[in-house]
Design a protein around this motif. Structure first.
Motif, short mmCIF file in Angstrom:
data_model
loop_
_atom_site.label_atom_id
_atom_site.label_comp_id
_atom_site.label_asym_id
_atom_site.label_seq_id
_atom_site.Cartn_x
_atom_site.Cartn_y
_atom_site.Cartn_z
N ARG A 185 0.84 -1.21 0.00
CA ARG A 185 0.00 0.00 0.00
C ARG A 185 0.87 1.26 0.00
O ARG A 185 0.62 2.20 -0.75
N GLN A 186 1.89 1.25 0.84
CA GLN A 186 2.77 2.41 0.92
C GLN A 186 3.60 2.57 -0.36
O GLN A 186 3.81 3.68 -0.83
N ALA A 187 4.05 1.44 -0.92
CA ALA A 187 4.86 1.50 -2.14
C ALA A 187 4.05 2.03 -3.32
O ALA A 187 4.59 2.75 -4.17
N LEU A 188 2.78 1.71 -3.39
CA LEU A 188 1.94 2.14 -4.51
C LEU A 188 1.28 3.49 -4.27
O LEU A 188 0.54 3.97 -5.12
N ARG A 189 1.55 4.09 -3.15
CA ARG A 189 0.92 5.36 -2.80
C ARG A 189 1.55 6.54 -3.54
O ARG A 189 0.96 7.60 -3.66
N GLY A 190 2.75 6.37 -4.06
CA GLY A 190 3.51 7.45 -4.69
C GLY A 190 2.96 7.82 -6.06
O GLY A 190 1.79 7.60 -6.40
N ALA A 191 3.86 8.34 -6.88
CA ALA A 191 3.48 8.86 -8.20
C ALA A 191 3.32 7.77 -9.24
O ALA A 191 3.01 8.06 -10.38
N GLY A 192 3.56 6.54 -8.88
CA GLY A 192 3.40 5.44 -9.81
C GLY A 192 4.65 5.15 -10.62
O GLY A 192 4.57 4.67 -11.74
N ALA A 193 5.79 5.45 -10.04
CA ALA A 193 7.05 5.19 -10.73
C ALA A 193 7.26 3.68 -10.88
O ALA A 193 6.68 2.88 -10.15
N VAL A 194 8.12 3.33 -11.83
CA VAL A 194 8.39 1.92 -12.10
C VAL A 194 9.00 1.25 -10.88
O VAL A 194 8.67 0.11 -10.56
N TRP A 195 9.90 1.94 -10.18
CA TRP A 195 10.56 1.32 -9.02
C TRP A 195 9.57 1.06 -7.90
O TRP A 195 9.75 0.13 -7.12
N GLU A 196 8.51 1.87 -7.81
CA GLU A 196 7.48 1.63 -6.79
C GLU A 196 6.70 0.35 -7.10
O GLU A 196 6.44 -0.47 -6.20
N ALA A 197 6.34 0.17 -8.35
CA ALA A 197 5.63 -1.06 -8.75
C ALA A 197 6.54 -2.27 -8.60
O ALA A 197 6.09 -3.34 -8.16
N ALA A 198 7.82 -2.12 -8.92
CA ALA A 198 8.77 -3.22 -8.76
C ALA A 198 8.94 -3.57 -7.28
O ALA A 198 9.02 -4.75 -6.91
N GLY A 199 8.97 -2.55 -6.43
CA GLY A 199 9.07 -2.79 -4.98
C GLY A 199 7.85 -3.52 -4.45
O GLY A 199 7.97 -4.45 -3.65
N ALA A 200 6.67 -3.13 -4.92
CA ALA A 200 5.44 -3.80 -4.50
C ALA A 200 5.43 -5.25 -4.97
O ALA A 200 5.06 -6.15 -4.22
N ALA A 201 5.87 -5.48 -6.19
CA ALA A 201 5.93 -6.85 -6.72
C ALA A 201 6.92 -7.69 -5.93
O ALA A 201 6.66 -8.87 -5.64
N LEU A 202 8.05 -7.11 -5.56
CA LEU A 202 9.05 -7.84 -4.78
C LEU A 202 8.52 -8.18 -3.39
O LEU A 202 8.74 -9.29 -2.90
N ILE A 203 7.79 -7.27 -2.79
CA ILE A 203 7.18 -7.54 -1.48
C ILE A 203 6.20 -8.71 -1.60
O ILE A 203 6.19 -9.61 -0.75
N VAL A 204 5.40 -8.71 -2.64
CA VAL A 204 4.43 -9.79 -2.83
C VAL A 204 5.15 -11.12 -3.04
O VAL A 204 4.73 -12.15 -2.49
N LEU A 205 6.24 -11.13 -3.80
CA LEU A 205 6.98 -12.36 -4.03
C LEU A 205 7.57 -12.91 -2.73
O LEU A 205 7.51 -14.12 -2.47
N VAL A 206 8.14 -12.04 -1.93
CA VAL A 206 8.70 -12.48 -0.65
C VAL A 206 7.59 -13.00 0.26
O VAL A 206 7.74 -14.02 0.93
N TRP A 207 6.46 -12.33 0.27
CA TRP A 207 5.32 -12.77 1.08
C TRP A 207 4.84 -14.14 0.64
O TRP A 207 4.57 -15.01 1.47
N LEU A 208 4.76 -14.36 -0.67
CA LEU A 208 4.34 -15.67 -1.18
C LEU A 208 5.34 -16.76 -0.81
O LEU A 208 4.94 -17.88 -0.49
N ALA A 209 6.62 -16.44 -0.85
CA ALA A 209 7.64 -17.42 -0.45
C ALA A 209 7.47 -17.78 1.02
O ALA A 209 7.55 -18.95 1.40
N PHE A 210 7.24 -16.77 1.86
CA PHE A 210 7.03 -17.04 3.28
C PHE A 210 5.78 -17.89 3.49
O PHE A 210 5.79 -18.83 4.29
N VAL B 283 10.60 1.60 2.41
CA VAL B 283 9.32 2.28 2.16
C VAL B 283 9.18 3.49 3.06
O VAL B 283 8.72 4.55 2.63
N VAL B 284 9.61 3.35 4.30
CA VAL B 284 9.49 4.45 5.25
C VAL B 284 10.42 5.60 4.86
O VAL B 284 10.07 6.77 4.94
N LEU B 285 11.62 5.27 4.42
CA LEU B 285 12.59 6.28 4.03
C LEU B 285 12.30 6.75 2.62
O LEU B 285 12.45 7.77 2.17
#
Length: 109
Positions: free
Chosen positions: A41-66, A107-109
């Motif tokens: 949610r925090q990663a996708l809250r920004g301006a919609g940059a590619v790195w934000e979407a990539a960060g959100a996708a990476l978070i989802v992948l790590v969550w799925l692995a867990f 995400v916080v920084l």
């Protein structure tokens, strides 16, 4: 005539320990899920940059692995004599936890 000794599996009375461990895995999975949702949610809250979407996708992948590791472990705990947590699974859980913590800081920084 010597007394008949029960097998080691029959001697062990696990009691509620596997159930408590399974519940602990469920609580940890819930906490990880909440952290992942907040991170996405925090990663996708920004301006919609590619790195934000990539960060959100990476978070989802790590969550799925867990989730995969946790689900496998909870299934193993249903056995009469559950095996110990293997080195590979423990390393996977630690890696997922550290990765989610790093993503949270990023995400916080």
């Amino acid at each position: 005539m010597s007394p008949v000794r029960p097998s080691p599996a029959a001697e062990r009375d696990a009691g509620l320990q596997p159930e408590r461990t399974r519940l602990a895995w469920r609580r940890t999975t819930l906490a990880c899920s909440v952290a992942a949702v907040l991170g996405v949610r925090q990663a996708l809250r920004g301006a919609g940059a590619v790195w934000e979407a990539a960060g959100a996708a990476l978070i989802v992948l790590v969550w799925l692995a867990f989730l995969a590791v946790a689900h496998r472990r909870m299934r193993e705990l249903a056995a009469a004599r559950p095996p110990g947590l293997g080195q590979r699974a423990a390393s996977g859980v630690v890696a997922c936890t550290v990765a989610l913590a790093v993503f949270a800081v990023a995400v916080v920084l």
